[in-house]
Design a protein around this motif. Structure first.
Motif, mmCIF file in Angstrom:
data_model
loop_
_atom_site.group_PDB
_atom_site.id
_atom_site.type_symbol
_atom_site.label_atom_id
_atom_site.label_comp_id
_atom_site.label_asym_id
_atom_site.label_seq_id
_atom_site.Cartn_x
_atom_site.Cartn_y
_atom_site.Cartn_z
ATOM 1 N N THR A 165 -2.756 -31.825 -2.840
ATOM 2 C CA THR A 165 -2.352 -31.722 -1.443
ATOM 3 C C THR A 165 -2.433 -33.090 -0.780
ATOM 4 O O THR A 165 -3.447 -33.774 -0.873
ATOM 5 C CB THR A 165 -3.271 -30.726 -0.689
ATOM 6 O OG1 THR A 165 -3.264 -29.479 -1.371
ATOM 7 C CG2 THR A 165 -2.823 -30.546 0.743
ATOM 8 N N SER A 166 -1.340 -33.487 -0.098
ATOM 9 C CA SER A 166 -1.288 -34.786 0.576
ATOM 10 C C SER A 166 -1.472 -34.627 2.075
ATOM 11 O O SER A 166 -1.015 -33.653 2.670
ATOM 12 C CB SER A 166 0.045 -35.481 0.307
ATOM 13 O OG SER A 166 0.159 -35.809 -1.051
ATOM 14 N N THR A 167 -2.150 -35.601 2.660
ATOM 15 C CA THR A 167 -2.354 -35.642 4.099
ATOM 16 C C THR A 167 -1.965 -37.030 4.587
ATOM 17 O O THR A 167 -2.368 -38.036 3.998
ATOM 18 C CB THR A 167 -3.834 -35.380 4.450
ATOM 19 O OG1 THR A 167 -4.233 -34.130 3.889
ATOM 20 C CG2 THR A 167 -4.058 -35.361 5.940
ATOM 21 N N THR A 181 -3.910 -38.155 -1.194
ATOM 22 C CA THR A 181 -3.710 -36.968 -2.017
ATOM 23 C C THR A 181 -5.031 -36.586 -2.670
ATOM 24 O O THR A 181 -5.663 -37.412 -3.332
ATOM 25 C CB THR A 181 -2.644 -37.227 -3.104
ATOM 26 O OG1 THR A 181 -1.447 -37.682 -2.470
ATOM 27 C CG2 THR A 181 -2.357 -35.968 -3.905
ATOM 28 N N SER A 220 -0.893 -42.086 3.042
ATOM 29 C CA SER A 220 -0.909 -40.742 2.482
ATOM 30 C C SER A 220 -2.087 -40.643 1.520
ATOM 31 O O SER A 220 -2.222 -41.472 0.625
ATOM 32 C CB SER A 220 0.406 -40.468 1.746
ATOM 33 O OG SER A 220 0.345 -39.203 1.107
#
Length: 133
Positions: free
Chosen positions: A10-12, A5, A3
């Motif tokens: 916003t996390s992806t 951030t 993950s």
């Protein structure tokens, strides 16, 4: 899966078999030095210089310092490298470091090992760097 951030929160999620994580570095900016982005610059600001200086002092003989010292020396800048340690690139093979020192000295780079900077002052004609010695 990892993950990531961003600064906005916003996390992806990113998936893969292998990851290479390259962390960046930030230039050292002692509070006693007044960086102006023109005459007194850090390793990020140096890329925005409008001209090649006739002389330059590089504080620190790590990878980035030696990289800039060698590039500017090749462009004709009179470069002095100040390093607090007794040598440079201590994690490298001694023979390689010796060969690099030879090449840089051949470009007229001056080294001040086991030396520290006392102060850096801006003047109309340039800067004055005072060493502890």
């Amino acid at each position: 899966t990892i993950s990531v951030t961003n600064e906005g929160g916003t996390s992806t999620l990113i998936g893969g078999d292998k990851f290479v994580i390259g962390v960046g570095t930030k230039p050292a900016r002692p509070s006693t030095v007044e960086f102006d982005g023109e005459t007194i610059v850090d390793s990020d600001q140096i890329l925005g210089m409008g001209k090649v200086p006739s002389s330059m002092e590089v504080v620190g003989a790590g990878v980035i310092g030696i990289e800039y010292a060698s590039m500017f020396a090749a462009l004709g800048t009179k470069v002095t490298v100040v390093e607090a340690r007794p040598s440079m690139l201590s994690f490298c093979d001694d023979e390689i470091v010796g060969a690099l020192l030879y090449q840089l000295r051949d470009l007229a780079v001056t080294f001040r090992f086991s030396e520290t900077v006392r102060s850096v002052e801006k003047h109309p004609a340039g800067t004055l760097t005072t060493l502890e010695s």
